[in-house]
Design a protein around this motif. Structure first.
Motif, PDB file in Angstrom:
ATOM      1  N   ILE A  25       0.818  -1.218   0.000  1.00 51.49           N
ATOM      2  CA  ILE A  25       0.000   0.000   0.000  1.00 51.49           C
ATOM      3  C   ILE A  25       0.854   1.272   0.000  1.00 51.49           C
ATOM      4  CG2 ILE A  25      -0.365  -0.239   2.520  1.00 51.49           C
ATOM      5  CD1 ILE A  25      -2.687   1.600   0.038  1.00 51.49           C
ATOM      6  N   ASP A 182       3.498   3.078   6.598  1.00 55.76           N
ATOM      7  CA  ASP A 182       4.288   1.854   6.789  1.00 55.76           C
ATOM      8  C   ASP A 182       4.351   1.460   8.268  1.00 55.76           C
ATOM      9  OD1 ASP A 182       5.054   1.067   4.242  1.00 55.76           O
ATOM     10  OD2 ASP A 182       6.888   2.261   4.240  1.00 55.76           O
ATOM     11  N   HIS A 183       4.675   2.441   9.107  1.00 52.46           N
ATOM     12  CA  HIS A 183       4.814   2.130  10.536  1.00 52.46           C
ATOM     13  C   HIS A 183       3.473   1.708  11.143  1.00 52.46           C
ATOM     14  CE1 HIS A 183       9.036   3.213  10.947  1.00 52.46           C
ATOM     15  NE2 HIS A 183       8.820   4.306  10.224  1.00 52.46           N
ATOM     16  N   MET A 185       0.983   0.164   9.348  1.00 51.94           N
ATOM     17  CA  MET A 185       0.676  -1.180   8.813  1.00 51.94           C
ATOM     18  C   MET A 185       1.525  -2.249   9.504  1.00 51.94           C
ATOM     19  SD  MET A 185      -1.791  -0.418   6.836  1.00 51.94           S
ATOM     20  CE  MET A 185      -2.224  -1.770   5.738  1.00 51.94           C
ATOM     21  N   ASP A 186       2.701  -1.850   9.971  1.00 50.26           N
ATOM     22  CA  ASP A 186       3.593  -2.782  10.667  1.00 50.26           C
ATOM     23  C   ASP A 186       3.056  -3.208  12.034  1.00 50.26           C
ATOM     24  OD1 ASP A 186       5.539  -3.150   8.749  1.00 50.26           O
ATOM     25  OD2 ASP A 186       6.830  -1.531   9.453  1.00 50.26           O
ATOM     26  N   PHE A 188       0.102  -4.459  12.544  1.00 52.62           N
ATOM     27  CA  PHE A 188      -0.835  -5.586  12.402  1.00 52.62           C
ATOM     28  C   PHE A 188      -0.082  -6.905  12.234  1.00 52.62           C
ATOM     29  CE2 PHE A 188      -3.214  -1.907  10.841  1.00 52.62           C
ATOM     30  CZ  PHE A 188      -4.390  -2.017  11.571  1.00 52.62           C
TER      31      PHE A 188
ATOM     32  N   THR B 165       8.586  -6.996  10.632  1.00 54.37           N
ATOM     33  CA  THR B 165       7.141  -6.745  10.562  1.00 54.37           C
ATOM     34  C   THR B 165       6.653  -6.775   9.112  1.00 54.37           C
ATOM     35  OG1 THR B 165       7.702  -4.398  10.681  1.00 54.37           O
ATOM     36  CG2 THR B 165       6.964  -5.446  12.724  1.00 54.37           C
ATOM     37  N   TYR B 166       5.368  -6.503   8.926  1.00 54.97           N
ATOM     38  CA  TYR B 166       4.694  -6.599   7.619  1.00 54.97           C
ATOM     39  C   TYR B 166       5.521  -6.094   6.441  1.00 54.97           C
ATOM     40  CZ  TYR B 166       1.456  -5.390   3.855  1.00 54.97           C
ATOM     41  OH  TYR B 166       0.866  -5.243   2.637  1.00 54.97           O
ATOM     42  N   ASN B 167       6.037  -4.863   6.546  1.00 55.82           N
ATOM     43  CA  ASN B 167       6.730  -4.265   5.413  1.00 55.82           C
ATOM     44  C   ASN B 167       8.092  -4.885   5.104  1.00 55.82           C
ATOM     45  OD1 ASN B 167       5.297  -1.889   4.100  1.00 55.82           O
ATOM     46  ND2 ASN B 167       4.912  -1.548   6.279  1.00 55.82           N
ATOM     47  N   TRP B 211       8.760 -13.214   9.917  1.00 64.12           N
ATOM     48  CA  TRP B 211       7.829 -12.265  10.547  1.00 64.12           C
ATOM     49  C   TRP B 211       7.814 -12.471  12.070  1.00 64.12           C
ATOM     50  CZ3 TRP B 211       3.002 -10.841   7.292  1.00 64.12           C
ATOM     51  CH2 TRP B 211       2.348  -9.736   7.870  1.00 64.12           C
TER      52      TRP B 211
END
Lengths: 256, 256
Positions: A25, A182-183, A185-186, A188, B165-167, B211
């Motif tokens: 995203i 980004d931070h 979304m991180d 979750f 994390t996610y990113n 992750w």
């Protein structure tokens, strides 16, 4: 005179995708900002010109709403245009769709201000270069998503923290708008991304974050689907300065 | 038959640049990996095909050496080719140069292995699809930088930490190669970037980061110009698993 809109074909490169083989995203968001930069630069009201007269654009609010997210290797268009320009604010929109026109991925809406880079004061947009931007308004082009709001939220107490470092800073010298996302979304976990897909992100930018500052990310969920975030920088003595507010909405994952 | 090399024109977009209006190194690195993915996918030995037979490419070592870094709005080419293919390793190189050919920005060298995605065991590259990759070797094309090494380093004790994390996660389901570089570049203060410019990064990948894992970034400088990094994940009980080693070299900033 150039056309009123600019569109660019973008390939969903493998290493701009997330673990589910879909475009990240924040990469989509920065691509939207890049196409906006191309649009305004080519029409002589971009940051490159504005910097020569000590002015720049500042993103005030941004909403991105998605029907779907481009998958790995897919080619798509990002198209952008200026909907309106007033003295202190301008509205810019985006449409994101497949190259064959069959799939609409989503839309974006945003509000920008112009400031003096030295005084940091709001500038009269219509006074720049004889109101050049007004030649390129596209008032009637459809952008069928809910308007970008002021992004109000309840009191939040739970938080995580990060420090602003090299990769967070962009050409404006402060934390990049999409890096805040980004931070966020991180925060979750993997299970969340496996169950839900992103529907809408809405961001209101209040102040600038600077290299080395500690950012506290306050968070609270209204449900599994709706999440609020309030980001503040922490000064000596624990004084908080709000930098941005975000709402992130998910829906149940649509089976492909 | 397709040509042996693939090149792609890339625009140095504003929001892929750092605070000095130059392309971000990890964006350059991921663009190199993306062009490599296009090259191998179009020739039917890319990850998209390999995944259908439970195999994938694994980046083992990568060196990027720069004469200069593209500035905001500059257009440039990334060209890539396979230098050699042996049973268990293949060598891939890159050249990065301006669209008019007048400026060489730099070069890249890398070594890749192929593994079974279920068993995680090394696979015979030359046995895949009748050794298809061997049709595309480009053994004599010049890539005039020092070879990528095993990246050895002294014992390091100083460290910082981050959580994956996610990113950080890419389509392979583990931490993206360039994200390790991002976290390493984030350890340098603003003053360092104002004084020095990046000359060479060299990375050896040992194991995969997942992750949620905590990564400890051990660091030590041989001088202001040469920095070593050893990244390990921390398991319960404090057991360290090495994931990658990096050397980052700077030179005094060349005045433009």
């Amino acid at each position: 005179m150039l056309e009123k809109t600019t569109r660019r074909k973008i390939k969903t490169d493998t290493f701009h995708c997330d673990f589910q083989h879909r475009l990240n995203i924040s990469h989509l968001g920065n691509s939207m900002l890049n196409v906006a930069d191309t649009h305004s630069t080519e029409r002589q009201f971009g940051m490159t010109y504005l910097n020569t007269i000590n002015k720049t654009w500042v993103l005030s609010r941004l909403a991105i709403e998605l029907e779907d997210m481009p998958t790995e290797h897919a080619e798509f268009y990002i198209e952008t245009w200026v909907e309106n320009a007033m003295r202190y604010f301008t509205r810019r929109n985006w449409a994101i769709y497949s190259t064959d026109g069959a799939t609409t991925y989503g839309y974006g809406k945003s509000i920008w201000a112009m400031i003096d880079t030295v005084e940091r004061t709001p500038q009269d947009i219509l006074a720049v270069d004889g109101g050049r931007i007004s030649q390129y308004l596209c008032k009637d082009k459809e952008c069928p998503i809910k308007d970008v709001s002021r992004v109000t939220m309840p009191n939040l107490t739970k938080y995580s923290e990060f420090r602003i470092t090299y990769n967070d800073i962009d050409v404006n010298g402060h934390c990049n708008s999409m890096k805040y996302l980004d931070h966020v979304m991180d925060t979750f976990p993997r299970q969340h991304y496996e169950k839900y897909q992103l529907k809408r992100v809405e961001m209101a930018y209040v102040a600038e974050g600077h290299w080395g500052e500690l950012v506290r990310v306050y968070t609270g969920a209204e449900s599994d689907y709706e999440h609020n975030f309030r980001l503040v920088t922490l000064q000596d003595g624990g004084i908080e300065t709000e930098v941005c507010r975000m709402k992130v909405k998910f829906i149940d994952k649509v089976q492909q």
